[in-house]
Design a protein around this motif. Structure first.
Motif, PDB file in Angstrom:
ATOM      1  N   VAL A 156      71.025  23.222  63.829  1.00  0.00           N
ATOM      2  CA  VAL A 156      70.957  22.345  62.664  1.00  0.00           C
ATOM      3  C   VAL A 156      72.347  21.812  62.334  1.00  0.00           C
ATOM      4  O   VAL A 156      73.284  22.601  62.184  1.00  0.00           O
ATOM      5  N   PRO A 157      72.498  20.486  62.179  1.00  0.00           N
ATOM      6  CA  PRO A 157      73.780  19.949  61.731  1.00  0.00           C
ATOM      7  C   PRO A 157      73.826  19.874  60.203  1.00  0.00           C
ATOM      8  O   PRO A 157      72.859  19.468  59.566  1.00  0.00           O
ATOM      9  N   LEU A 158      74.938  20.298  59.635  1.00  0.00           N
ATOM     10  CA  LEU A 158      75.179  20.154  58.197  1.00  0.00           C
ATOM     11  C   LEU A 158      76.302  19.133  58.032  1.00  0.00           C
ATOM     12  O   LEU A 158      77.327  19.228  58.705  1.00  0.00           O
ATOM     13  N   VAL A 159      76.117  18.188  57.127  1.00  0.00           N
ATOM     14  CA  VAL A 159      77.088  17.109  56.950  1.00  0.00           C
ATOM     15  C   VAL A 159      77.690  17.214  55.546  1.00  0.00           C
ATOM     16  O   VAL A 159      76.967  17.288  54.550  1.00  0.00           O
ATOM     17  N   HIS A 160      79.030  17.208  55.495  1.00  0.00           N
ATOM     18  CA  HIS A 160      79.764  17.249  54.226  1.00  0.00           C
ATOM     19  C   HIS A 160      80.678  16.025  54.189  1.00  0.00           C
ATOM     20  O   HIS A 160      81.474  15.822  55.103  1.00  0.00           O
ATOM     21  N   GLU A 217      79.078  20.339  60.613  1.00  0.00           N
ATOM     22  CA  GLU A 217      79.018  21.717  61.118  1.00  0.00           C
ATOM     23  C   GLU A 217      77.712  21.862  61.887  1.00  0.00           C
ATOM     24  O   GLU A 217      76.637  21.699  61.312  1.00  0.00           O
ATOM     25  N   PHE A 218      77.818  22.170  63.162  1.00  0.00           N
ATOM     26  CA  PHE A 218      76.620  22.439  63.953  1.00  0.00           C
ATOM     27  C   PHE A 218      76.366  23.934  63.870  1.00  0.00           C
ATOM     28  O   PHE A 218      77.211  24.742  64.262  1.00  0.00           O
ATOM     29  N   THR A 241      78.567  26.932  65.176  1.00  0.00           N
ATOM     30  CA  THR A 241      78.945  26.950  66.596  1.00  0.00           C
ATOM     31  C   THR A 241      79.964  25.874  66.935  1.00  0.00           C
ATOM     32  O   THR A 241      80.671  25.986  67.928  1.00  0.00           O
ATOM     33  N   LYS A 242      80.030  24.822  66.106  1.00  0.00           N
ATOM     34  CA  LYS A 242      80.970  23.732  66.380  1.00  0.00           C
ATOM     35  C   LYS A 242      81.188  22.951  65.091  1.00  0.00           C
ATOM     36  O   LYS A 242      80.278  22.791  64.292  1.00  0.00           O
ATOM     37  N   THR A 243      82.421  22.463  64.919  1.00  0.00           N
ATOM     38  CA  THR A 243      82.740  21.621  63.769  1.00  0.00           C
ATOM     39  C   THR A 243      83.409  20.351  64.280  1.00  0.00           C
ATOM     40  O   THR A 243      84.332  20.413  65.088  1.00  0.00           O
TER      41      THR A 243
END
Length: 180
Positions: free
Chosen positions: A79-83, A149-150, A168-170
């Protein structure tokens, strides 16, 4: 009747022609062999180049459309989280779908293709489009940075409130003028 180029087998004339004509010069046969060898050797090189430089979506490699399997009652999803950070230092969490143009494609696949690579996410074209889009979605505010943020999310299907998330990745996209 035996003409030049016919193959004689067991005393019979085989009039089928091969792909390489017997009248073709040795140099042309070798050139054909080299061309095929180069084509085969370039396949691994193309894979290395794709890893180093990336490719435009969807390019050569199509995204996988595999489901999220349940193993031992645990559902795993990426899941990608976007800020989005604005000039006044406020931060807003935005659904990743809101960052994409309207499309009939699978949003997650398109989003991953555009923002998995730091280089692709910060390309001048992507930054210009993204900044304009965020300014339209948040009128009167100036976006300065978008952080993706993945995460790998694990959910116990027997107790959905039991969740663990691991980043896992930014990927950080700098939206400020002159950042490029």
């Amino acid at each position: 009747m035996n003409t030049e180029g016919d193959l004689v087998l067991d005393g019979r004339v085989d009039r089928r022609r091969s792909l390489v004509r017997p009248t073709m010069s040795k140099g042309r046969r070798n050139a054909l062999r080299v061309a095929f060898a180069l084509a085969i050797l370039l396949l691994p090189a193309e894979m290395v180049i794709q890893k180093l430089v990336d490719q435009p979506y969807p390019g050569i490699y199509q995204p996988s459309f595999a489901g999220t399997p349940v193993v031992n009652d645990i559902l795993t999803a990426k899941v990608p989280l976007v800020h989005v950070t604005f000039a006044d230092a406020s931060v807003v969490d935005v659904p990743f779908e809101a960052v994409l143009p309207d499309s009939k494609l699978l949003d997650l696949s398109v989003f991953n293709s555009a923002f998995q690579s730091q280089i692709r996410a910060n390309s001048p074209e992507t930054v210009a489009w993204l900044k304009n889009d965020l300014e339209q979605k948040f009128p009167g505010r100036t976006p300065t940075t978008m952080v993706v943020e993945f995460q790998t999310l694990k959910i116990d299907i027997t107790d959905p409130s039991s969740r663990t998330a691991t980043t896992t990745k930014t990927v950080t996209v700098d939206l400020q003028e002159g950042a490029r």
